[in-house]
Design a protein around this motif. Structure first.
Motif, short mmCIF file in Angstrom:
data_model
loop_
_atom_site.label_atom_id
_atom_site.label_comp_id
_atom_site.label_asym_id
_atom_site.label_seq_id
_atom_site.Cartn_x
_atom_site.Cartn_y
_atom_site.Cartn_z
N TYR A 121 -4.94 25.75 30.36
CA TYR A 121 -3.91 24.80 29.94
C TYR A 121 -4.50 23.58 29.24
CZ TYR A 121 -0.88 27.64 32.82
OH TYR A 121 -0.17 28.70 33.34
N ASN A 122 -5.77 23.27 29.53
CA ASN A 122 -6.47 22.19 28.86
C ASN A 122 -7.86 22.67 28.49
OD1 ASN A 122 -4.54 19.93 29.05
ND2 ASN A 122 -4.83 20.18 31.25
N MET A 123 -8.45 22.09 27.46
CA MET A 123 -9.76 22.53 26.97
C MET A 123 -10.80 22.57 28.08
SD MET A 123 -10.63 23.58 23.94
CE MET A 123 -12.33 23.06 23.78
N GLY A 124 -10.98 21.46 28.77
CA GLY A 124 -11.99 21.39 29.81
C GLY A 124 -13.39 21.58 29.26
N GLY A 125 -14.37 21.69 30.17
CA GLY A 125 -15.74 21.90 29.75
C GLY A 125 -16.11 23.36 29.88
N MET A 126 -17.37 23.62 30.17
CA MET A 126 -17.83 24.99 30.36
C MET A 126 -18.30 25.15 31.80
SD MET A 126 -19.91 25.68 26.81
CE MET A 126 -21.17 24.51 27.24
N GLY A 180 -0.57 22.54 22.88
CA GLY A 180 0.14 22.59 24.16
C GLY A 180 0.51 23.97 24.64
N GLN A 181 -0.05 25.03 24.01
CA GLN A 181 0.27 26.40 24.42
C GLN A 181 -0.82 26.94 25.34
OE1 GLN A 181 1.36 29.05 21.15
NE2 GLN A 181 1.59 27.26 19.82
N PRO A 182 -0.49 27.38 26.54
CA PRO A 182 -1.49 28.00 27.44
C PRO A 182 -2.13 29.21 26.75
CG PRO A 182 0.56 27.57 28.60
CD PRO A 182 0.85 27.35 27.15
N ASP A 183 -3.41 29.45 27.02
CA ASP A 183 -4.14 30.47 26.28
C ASP A 183 -4.95 31.36 27.22
OD1 ASP A 183 -5.10 31.14 23.31
OD2 ASP A 183 -6.83 31.27 24.64
N ILE A 201 -5.72 24.46 35.76
CA ILE A 201 -4.62 24.00 36.61
C ILE A 201 -3.35 23.90 35.77
CG2 ILE A 201 -3.75 22.13 38.06
CD1 ILE A 201 -6.67 21.38 38.63
N ASP A 202 -2.32 24.59 36.18
CA ASP A 202 -1.04 24.57 35.46
C ASP A 202 -0.29 23.28 35.83
OD1 ASP A 202 1.42 24.95 34.35
OD2 ASP A 202 1.79 26.92 35.25
N PRO A 203 -0.17 22.34 34.88
CA PRO A 203 0.46 21.06 35.20
C PRO A 203 1.96 21.18 35.49
CG PRO A 203 0.02 21.21 32.84
CD PRO A 203 -0.62 22.40 33.48
N ALA A 204 2.58 22.30 35.06
CA ALA A 204 4.03 22.44 35.25
C ALA A 204 4.38 23.19 36.53
CB ALA A 204 4.64 23.15 34.05
N ASN A 247 -2.85 29.33 39.56
CA ASN A 247 -3.64 29.77 38.40
C ASN A 247 -5.12 29.51 38.62
OD1 ASN A 247 -3.24 30.79 35.46
ND2 ASN A 247 -4.66 29.07 35.23
N LEU A 248 -5.45 28.35 39.20
CA LEU A 248 -6.84 28.01 39.50
C LEU A 248 -7.42 28.94 40.56
CD1 LEU A 248 -9.32 26.17 39.21
CD2 LEU A 248 -8.27 24.63 40.90
N ILE A 249 -6.64 29.21 41.60
CA ILE A 249 -7.10 30.12 42.68
C ILE A 249 -7.37 31.51 42.12
CG2 ILE A 249 -6.38 31.28 44.80
CD1 ILE A 249 -4.83 28.67 45.48
N ASN A 250 -6.47 31.99 41.25
CA ASN A 250 -6.68 33.30 40.63
C ASN A 250 -7.95 33.33 39.76
OD1 ASN A 250 -4.42 34.40 41.83
ND2 ASN A 250 -3.08 34.01 40.08
#
Length: 610
Positions: free
Chosen positions: A396-401, A311-314, A410-413, A419-422
């Motif tokens: 924030y989540n693994m996601g794909g490639m 659960g830690q953003p990376d 996408i920052d859920p909080a 974050n996505l736009i950046n």
């Protein structure tokens, strides 16, 4: 998948046969073999094989890079080689170093789970996206259901890793799963426990290292018990004793130690990023594709995967996920600028697979052979990483490639898409830099047209004379796919009008097939020539053919090599279309065939340019 059968068969044969395979796994693009004896693998034949991008030897593994269809090829290889869920027991002739063992174990544990981890992360990211756009609220049943679907593998990850680790170390995999399940049991997670006055409160859900280390402790214990307990009771006493001995030790000692190690690994990367996020981003981004080249990237991602699972953003993962876009920007520039049809044929599928984060076809097929282009893609990766650090972008989540990784940013909080736009800004800027540099630097390889004008020096070319009299045929018109698709090399075919085969060069007869229908010559200048008289004429078993020379004999240009009876061979139902192939095609810059319709013995047939 039947059309992969021939490819799989050839791969097995050229890694030394099925008896040379100790274990096999695959990642997104690679078959990862552990071989008993790597010296039995034929690198050059595999690299030339249609359907294989390249081969790598790294981390104790023999890696055959296939492409995105690798899962299908993997299944056929397993079927043909008799590889089941039970690990084959083959004694290796090679002793792996400690580092090679580490890479091999970590890869074997992680790779089977990466695809489902990615799928789960995409679901979590899309769920957050749908909540942010207002399709449903975070309190709705839909959100709860899809959040559970995406979160389940992360929460119960010790069970998955327990199974993978147990298989990798030849332990009962269901015992490994059980140990993982115990570590996830709610009664012992996040609660105060007291053992002989020692108080502890630990959480093992969404963890990875604790179960790995506990199973590495349990595996030799299981083996010890299997060898010593009576057969009549070992089926239930072995798992019983393993669980009551290994789990308490693991829960109270090994697990806390593993959590601490995991924290140190994560803190180490974070410390580098905190020290200078921009510099860290530039270095990681610039060199990431080099790590991909050596196939060790999965291992380097392990601390980040541990962070995200817990659960830690990376930020490290945010950096490596955008590098692929710089690579495909370079490929796009080459696509738009090149006039080479063959390069376009390679670059188009490489660009498409790169959009989805699979960059090996782009690296091995397009940029690495043109080293300046690969360097530019690394520069683009460094720019991307620097922007990630500058804008403090995290995953924030693994996601794909590739594009499938974007939902994970996408920052859920935050209740916004900043974050996505950046991330998209980082991709756009770095891709633009890579594209512009590649577009202005790239130039098609120039092939000089006037050999007779001494533009190319004599020692840079070799001209082979026609060994037959007859009609010239492009290889692509032949009925045999191995020749028509230039799998064995480039060249030209001749339909002979007289039954005499002459030497096309000064050289040495290296091979005469027992059936006399084919002959191999190596010229004094180094070209390796295969002349194959007719299609399927091997079935004649030498009938109607007569060899004049012997294997190992020196020959001069124009010497008679073989005689054959054209009328009798045709009467038997065979065609005498004869490919003249340069089997070491990759040693040449270009192979130019005669474009006339007919040829006589001694005419110029093929021009080989170094």
């Amino acid at each position: 998948m039947s059309h992969y059968k021939e490819l799989a068969k050839n791969i097995i044969e050229n890694v030394g046969g099925k008896d040379n395979i100790i274990a096999l796994t695959h990642c997104v693009t690679r078959l990862r073999f552990q071989l008993a004896d790597e010296s039995k693998a034929n690198d050059e034949l595999l690299k030339k094989m249609d359907g294989v991008v390249t081969v790598m030897r790294s981390g104790g593994q023999y890696q055959v890079v296939i492409g995105t269809h690798v899962p299908d090829v993997y299944q056929v290889v397993c079927e043909l080689a008799g590889i089941s869920n039970e690990k084959k027991v083959v004694k290796s002739t090679k002793k792996m170093t400690i580092m090679e063992k580490f890479f091999d174990i970590v890869s074997g544990i992680m790779l089977p789970s990466i695809a489902i981890l990615s799928a789960s992360g995409i679901i979590k990211g899309l769920n957050t996206l749908l909540e942010l756009v207002g399709l449903y609220s975070a309190e709705s049943s839909f959100f709860t259901l899809f959040d559970s679907i995406g979160d389940a593998m992360f929460y119960f990850f010790p069970i998955i890793i327990g199974y993978n680790t147990a298989k990798k170390v030849s332990m009962n995999p269901y015992l490994g799963m059980t140990i993982g399940a115990i570590l996830c049991h709610p009664a012992i997670n996040g609660v105060d426990m007291n053992f002989f006055g020692y108080k502890m409160n630990v959480t093992y859900t969404s963890s990875m290292l604790p179960v790995i280390l506990i199973i590495l402790l349990a595996a030799p214990l299981e083996k010890f018990l299997i060898e010593r307990l009576p057969k009549s009771i070992k089926s239930f006493t072995v798992p019983l004793l393993v669980l009551v001995i290994a789990v308490p030790i693991g829960y109270t000692l090994v697990g806390p130690f593993a959590n601490a190690v995991g924290g140190i690994l994560g803190d180490g990367i974070n410390a580098l990023i905190v020290l200078s996020p921009v510099l860290a981003g530039i270095i990681i981004g610039a060199f990431w594709q080099v790590f991909v080249l050596f196939g060790v990237h999965i291992v380097l991602m392990m601390p980040s995967i541990m962070n995200i699972i817990s659960g830690q953003p990376d930020m490290f993962m945010a950096i490596v996920k955008v590098v692929s876009f710089a690579q495909i920007a370079v490929v796009l520039a080459i696509l738009l600028k090149t006039k080479d049809k063959k390069l376009k044929e390679v670059a188009i599928p490489a660009f498409i697979s790169g959009i989805f984060g699979v960059t090996e076809p782009a690296i091995y097929g397009v940029t690495l052979p043109r080293i300046k282009m690969f360097v530019i893609s690394c520069i683009g990766g460094g720019v991307a990483g620097g922007i990630i650090g500058l804008l403090d972008i995290k995953v924030y989540n693994m996601g794909g490639m590739g594009i499938f990784g974007l939902p994970g940013n996408i920052d859920p909080a935050a209740n916004n898409f900043n974050n996505l736009i950046n991330t998209i800004i980082a991709i756009a800027v770095s891709s633009a830099v890579a594209f512009v540099l590649a577009f202005f630097v790239f130039k098609d390889d120039k092939i000089e047209e006037k050999i007779e004008d001494n533009i190319l020096k004599e020692d840079h070319i070799e001209i082979l004379n026609s060994p037959l009299k007859g009609n010239l045929i492009p290889l692509s018109d032949l009925s045999d796919d191995a020749f028509a698709q230039e799998i064995m090399g480039k060249g030209i075919a001749i339909e002979p009008s007289e039954g005499k085969l002459y030497s096309p060069c000064d050289g040495t007869v290296m091979t005469i097939f027992p059936t006399k229908h084919a002959i191999g010559i190596i010229s004094d200048k180094g070209s390796e020539i295969l002349i194959h008289l007719g299609m399927d004429t091997v079935r004649l078993d030498g009938k109607y053919f007569e060899t004049i020379v012997e294997q190992g004999q020196k020959v001069s240009k124009g010497d008679l090599l073989v005689t054959f009876d054209i009328e009798a061979i045709v009467k038997e139902g065979y065609t005498l279309e004869t490919p003249v192939i340069i089997t070491n095609t990759k040693d040449y810059h270009e192979i130019v065939p005669n474009n006339d319709s007919t040829t006589n013995v001694g005419d110029e047939l093929l021009t080989l340019m170094v």
